[in-house]
Write a protein that holds these residues in place. Structure first.
Motif, PDB file in Angstrom:
ATOM      1  N   PHE A 116       3.752   1.511   9.764  1.00 14.31           N
ATOM      2  CA  PHE A 116       4.240   2.679  10.504  1.00 14.31           C
ATOM      3  C   PHE A 116       3.176   3.201  11.473  1.00 14.31           C
ATOM      4  N   LEU A 117       1.906   3.226  11.016  1.00 12.77           N
ATOM      5  CA  LEU A 117       0.828   3.693  11.880  1.00 12.77           C
ATOM      6  C   LEU A 117       0.617   2.767  13.069  1.00 12.77           C
ATOM      7  N   LEU A 118       0.820   1.455  12.855  1.00 11.80           N
ATOM      8  CA  LEU A 118       0.600   0.493  13.937  1.00 11.80           C
ATOM      9  C   LEU A 118       1.742   0.499  14.954  1.00 11.80           C
ATOM     10  N   TYR A 119       3.002   0.573  14.465  1.00 10.33           N
ATOM     11  CA  TYR A 119       4.138   0.366  15.356  1.00 10.33           C
ATOM     12  C   TYR A 119       5.036   1.599  15.486  1.00 10.33           C
ATOM     13  N   GLY A 120       4.791   2.624  14.649  1.00  5.88           N
ATOM     14  CA  GLY A 120       5.545   3.868  14.778  1.00  5.88           C
ATOM     15  C   GLY A 120       7.022   3.755  14.486  1.00  5.88           C
TER      16      GLY A 120
ATOM     17  N   ALA B 272       8.568   0.046   8.567  1.00 11.05           N
ATOM     18  CA  ALA B 272       7.714   0.382   7.427  1.00 11.05           C
ATOM     19  C   ALA B 272       8.467   0.209   6.116  1.00 11.05           C
ATOM     20  N   LEU B 273       9.730   0.624   6.072  1.00 15.15           N
ATOM     21  CA  LEU B 273      10.530   0.483   4.852  1.00 15.15           C
ATOM     22  C   LEU B 273      10.797  -0.985   4.535  1.00 15.15           C
ATOM     23  N   VAL B 274      11.055  -1.776   5.580  1.00 14.72           N
ATOM     24  CA  VAL B 274      11.258  -3.217   5.380  1.00 14.72           C
ATOM     25  C   VAL B 274       9.984  -3.858   4.817  1.00 14.72           C
ATOM     26  N   MET B 275       8.834  -3.474   5.369  1.00 15.62           N
ATOM     27  CA  MET B 275       7.553  -4.005   4.904  1.00 15.62           C
ATOM     28  C   MET B 275       7.333  -3.668   3.427  1.00 15.62           C
ATOM     29  N   ALA B 276       7.578  -2.423   3.057  1.00 16.84           N
ATOM     30  CA  ALA B 276       7.374  -1.998   1.673  1.00 16.84           C
ATOM     31  C   ALA B 276       8.338  -2.711   0.726  1.00 16.84           C
ATOM     32  N   SER B 277       9.597  -2.819   1.117  1.00 18.86           N
ATOM     33  CA  SER B 277      10.604  -3.458   0.262  1.00 18.86           C
ATOM     34  C   SER B 277      10.308  -4.954   0.077  1.00 18.86           C
ATOM     35  N   ALA B 278       9.961  -5.630   1.174  1.00 16.68           N
ATOM     36  CA  ALA B 278       9.673  -7.065   1.093  1.00 16.68           C
ATOM     37  C   ALA B 278       8.449  -7.324   0.228  1.00 16.68           C
ATOM     38  N   THR B 279       7.437  -6.468   0.321  1.00 15.84           N
ATOM     39  CA  THR B 279       6.244  -6.624  -0.508  1.00 15.84           C
ATOM     40  C   THR B 279       6.600  -6.505  -1.987  1.00 15.84           C
ATOM     41  N   LEU B 280       7.364  -5.486  -2.324  1.00 16.64           N
ATOM     42  CA  LEU B 280       7.783  -5.277  -3.708  1.00 16.64           C
ATOM     43  C   LEU B 280       8.548  -6.483  -4.242  1.00 16.64           C
TER      44      LEU B 280
ATOM     45  N   VAL C  86       8.809  -8.452  18.073  1.00 19.67           N
ATOM     46  CA  VAL C  86       7.618  -9.297  17.953  1.00 19.67           C
ATOM     47  C   VAL C  86       6.735  -8.886  16.780  1.00 19.67           C
ATOM     48  N   ALA C  87       6.791  -7.627  16.369  1.00 18.75           N
ATOM     49  CA  ALA C  87       5.959  -7.149  15.262  1.00 18.75           C
ATOM     50  C   ALA C  87       6.212  -7.931  13.982  1.00 18.75           C
ATOM     51  N   LEU C  88       7.424  -8.490  13.855  1.00 12.29           N
ATOM     52  CA  LEU C  88       7.741  -9.263  12.651  1.00 12.29           C
ATOM     53  C   LEU C  88       6.813 -10.465  12.504  1.00 12.29           C
ATOM     54  N   ALA C  89       6.499 -11.110  13.606  1.00 13.95           N
ATOM     55  CA  ALA C  89       5.646 -12.304  13.568  1.00 13.95           C
ATOM     56  C   ALA C  89       4.241 -11.982  13.092  1.00 13.95           C
ATOM     57  N   THR C  90       3.756 -10.779  13.408  1.00  8.76           N
ATOM     58  CA  THR C  90       2.395 -10.414  13.010  1.00  8.76           C
ATOM     59  C   THR C  90       2.327  -9.906  11.577  1.00  8.76           C
ATOM     60  N   LEU C  91       3.437  -9.431  11.047  1.00 14.99           N
ATOM     61  CA  LEU C  91       3.419  -8.829   9.713  1.00 14.99           C
ATOM     62  C   LEU C  91       3.829  -9.788   8.595  1.00 14.99           C
ATOM     63  N   MET C  92       4.662 -10.786   8.926  1.00 13.64           N
ATOM     64  CA  MET C  92       5.193 -11.621   7.843  1.00 13.64           C
ATOM     65  C   MET C  92       4.130 -12.443   7.100  1.00 13.64           C
ATOM     66  N   PRO C  93       3.011 -12.884   7.728  1.00 11.31           N
ATOM     67  CA  PRO C  93       1.995 -13.587   6.935  1.00 11.31           C
ATOM     68  C   PRO C  93       1.379 -12.711   5.849  1.00 11.31           C
ATOM     69  N   ILE C  94       1.354 -11.400   6.055  1.00 11.09           N
ATOM     70  CA  ILE C  94       0.784 -10.489   5.062  1.00 11.09           C
ATOM     71  C   ILE C  94       1.622 -10.504   3.796  1.00 11.09           C
ATOM     72  N   ILE C  95       2.953 -10.512   3.949  1.00 14.00           N
ATOM     73  CA  ILE C  95       3.857 -10.542   2.798  1.00 14.00           C
ATOM     74  C   ILE C  95       3.592 -11.792   1.958  1.00 14.00           C
ATOM     75  N   ALA C  96       3.497 -12.937   2.635  1.00  7.44           N
ATOM     76  CA  ALA C  96       3.268 -14.196   1.931  1.00  7.44           C
ATOM     77  C   ALA C  96       1.906 -14.203   1.253  1.00  7.44           C
ATOM     78  N   SER C  97       0.890 -13.672   1.932  1.00  8.79           N
ATOM     79  CA  SER C  97      -0.472 -13.674   1.384  1.00  8.79           C
ATOM     80  C   SER C  97      -0.577 -12.812   0.136  1.00  8.79           C
ATOM     81  N   VAL C  98      -0.020 -11.615   0.181  1.00  5.66           N
ATOM     82  CA  VAL C  98      -0.080 -10.720  -0.979  1.00  5.66           C
ATOM     83  C   VAL C  98       0.654 -11.336  -2.167  1.00  5.66           C
ATOM     84  N   GLY C  99       1.810 -11.947  -1.909  1.00  5.46           N
ATOM     85  CA  GLY C  99       2.553 -12.603  -2.975  1.00  5.46           C
ATOM     86  C   GLY C  99       1.769 -13.758  -3.579  1.00  5.46           C
ATOM     87  N   GLY C 100       1.104 -14.526  -2.729  1.00  5.25           N
ATOM     88  CA  GLY C 100       0.298 -15.650  -3.239  1.00  5.25           C
ATOM     89  C   GLY C 100      -0.834 -15.194  -4.127  1.00  5.25           C
ATOM     90  N   ASN C 101      -1.511 -14.125  -3.739  1.00  9.75           N
ATOM     91  CA  ASN C 101      -2.613 -13.605  -4.552  1.00  9.75           C
ATOM     92  C   ASN C 101      -2.126 -13.124  -5.914  1.00  9.75           C
TER      93      ASN C 101
END
Length: 485
Positions: free
Chosen positions: A415-419, A424-432, A350-365
């Motif tokens: 990582f701090l939110l979900y441990g 965390a690595l997926v989040m960092a890679s997708a952002t990049l 379920v954490a994926l649903a809460t994190l994926m809008p952040i990826i899109a938002s950062v890319g848009g900015n």
């Protein structure tokens, strides 16, 4: 209950204090007059109604007096900040001489609105009071029949010059130039030039130099200051500037605007291929053009046209927004299909649903920053074939640097939110990866639109949002499905 139309007139419009001090009393009068008109419409002819009519006439007289005290630019600002029916009320109260000056200060939307509801007789009177040089500014808002009648009243030479000017393509120097150049002979002494200058019926605006012509060909410019600094018996040819900045009537108006800024010009000659003077370009007309272009570019970013009017009817305003709203809905629906491809992954984590809008938002900015930079650079003619590769490499390097930095930050937060280290690595890679894609899109969209002859700002944000959203979802959920689920 307060009248909604009256409330519109009391909106706090950002403007200099002096302008507000001039316009606020008029807006208050218009508000009160609107209230009286609404009351009269609901009442029969009683004593109270007659009293209201008297108050209405008093307001009208006071409004007329205050309008006469406003200059043309402030009156135009007033017309641009009130609803359609109130705009026409004010417009019809202006004297013809005032209206002729005001119409040249209006933005395209307000200008088209008032002229569309002006009688043919008044239009002809306004044109007669205006300089022929100003006719091209409003010609597109006047019916051909009225324009033809007005042309018939001109002298043959003036009519020919006007028709030539109207034949030039839009956004060229020919549409901005005026026919008020002061021509002098290079053999004339300065004293004679001064006397001839004094004998002119009127002195054109922004005259800082006179055009030196020999056998109908431009040979130089004589600054006005030279008339004061040199002896009166000195000939023009000895003190004139021999390498002036000139423009062609078919030259792009944007290029002329940059030249005026680069060379600090106030006026400049417009010449044909044989160096014959065909007009004069002034800083006033150039600045008006630049202001209109900036307004159009600002609206174009949201998919609106330069003629968008804040106070146009609901139906007309809605229609102007349909195209890009439709495109936005289609692209948003496509983006959601990428999410649907990974429903099982989202259900499992379920954490994926809460994190994926952040990826899109950062890319848009990130993409919007690149788009804004490239639109500005294209407008300033700073981007060409020789430096495009360097600029692409630079933007990619910036996106990689930001991707590593902010991807690490977002990965740490995840990582701090979900441990979960993998998340965390997926989040960092997708952002990049999404920042790199956003940068490439931010470069490609305005450059391609410019190559196609379209406004680089038109709909760029909609296209960018589609790419960064869909690719952000696809990359993030794809990596998560492959690595975590």
């Amino acid at each position: 209950m307060a009248d909604p139309k009256a409330q519109n007139l009391t909106m706090d419009i950002p403007a200099p204090d002096r302008l507000q001090d001039s316009i606020s009393p008029i807006l208050d009068l218009l508000r009160r007059q609107t209230l009286v008109e609404n009351i009269n419409a609901r009442q029969q002819q009683t004593k109270n109604s007659l009293l209201d009519n008297l108050v209405h006439r008093q307001h009208e007289a006071e409004l007329y007096r205050k309008l006469k005290q406003l200059n043309a630019a402030d009156t135009a600002h007033l017309l641009e900040m009130v609803p359609h029916d109130v705009r026409l009320l004010v417009w019809n109260m202006l004297t013809e001489s005032s209206a002729a000056a005001v119409v040249l200060e209006l933005n395209p939307a307000a200008c088209e609105d008032v002229l569309e509801h002006t009688t043919q007789g008044r239009l002809l009177s306004l044109l007669a009071l205006m300089d022929t040089d100003d006719w091209p500014e409003i010609a597109s808002y006047i019916s051909p029949d009225v324009l033809q009648q007005a042309k018939a009243q001109l002298e043959a030479e003036e009519r020919q010059w006007l028709e030539t000017t109207l034949s030039y393509p839009e956004d060229t120097v020919g549409t901005l130039m005026s026919n008020d150049a002061v021509l002098i002979d290079p053999e004339s002494p300065l004293d004679q030039v001064i006397n001839d200058f004094r004998d002119l019926d009127s002195i054109p605006d922004q005259v800082d130099k006179l055009f030196v012509v020999k056998h109908h060909h431009l040979v130089g410019l004589l600054p006005i200051t030279a008339l004061l600094r040199h002896p009166g018996n000195e000939q023009v040819k000895n003190v004139m500037q021999q390498s002036p900045v000139t423009f062609s009537p078919m030259e792009d108006a944007d290029s002329a605007a940059y030249a005026f800024d680069r060379y600090d010009l106030i006026s400049a000659p417009v010449i044909d291929e044989k160096r014959r003077v065909v007009g004069r370009l002034t800083v006033e007309s150039v600045m008006d053009y630049v202001r209109e272009r900036n307004e159009e570019a600002t609206l174009a970013k949201g998919g609106l046209t330069g003629k968008a009017d804040l106070f146009s009817s609901v139906w007309e305003s809605a229609q102007t927004r349909w195209l890009w709203l439709c495109i936005n809905l289609i692209t948003a629906f496509i983006a959601t299909r990428f999410i649907a491809l990974f429903e099982d992954a989202i259900a499992a984590l379920v954490a994926l649903a809460t994190l994926m809008p952040i990826i899109a938002s950062v890319g848009g900015n990130t993409g919007n920053q690149t788009v804004a930079l490239f639109i500005r650079s294209l407008a300033l003619d700073q981007i060409h074939r020789n430096n495009l590769r360097y600029l692409i490499g630079k933007e990619l390097s910036i996106s990689l640097l930001n991707g590593v930095l902010w991807g690490s930050v977002l990965g740490t937060v995840a990582f701090l939110l979900y441990g979960q280290l993998g998340l965390a690595l997926v989040m960092a890679s997708a952002t990049l990866m999404n920042l790199v894609i956003a940068a490439l899109t931010g470069i490609a969209v305005p450059v391609m639109l410019d190559k196609m002859g379209r406004d680089p700002a038109m709909g760029a944000s909609v296209i960018l949002t589609f790419v960064t959203d869909s690719m952000g979802f696809l990359i993030f959920l794809g990596l998560a499905s492959w690595w975590l689920v």
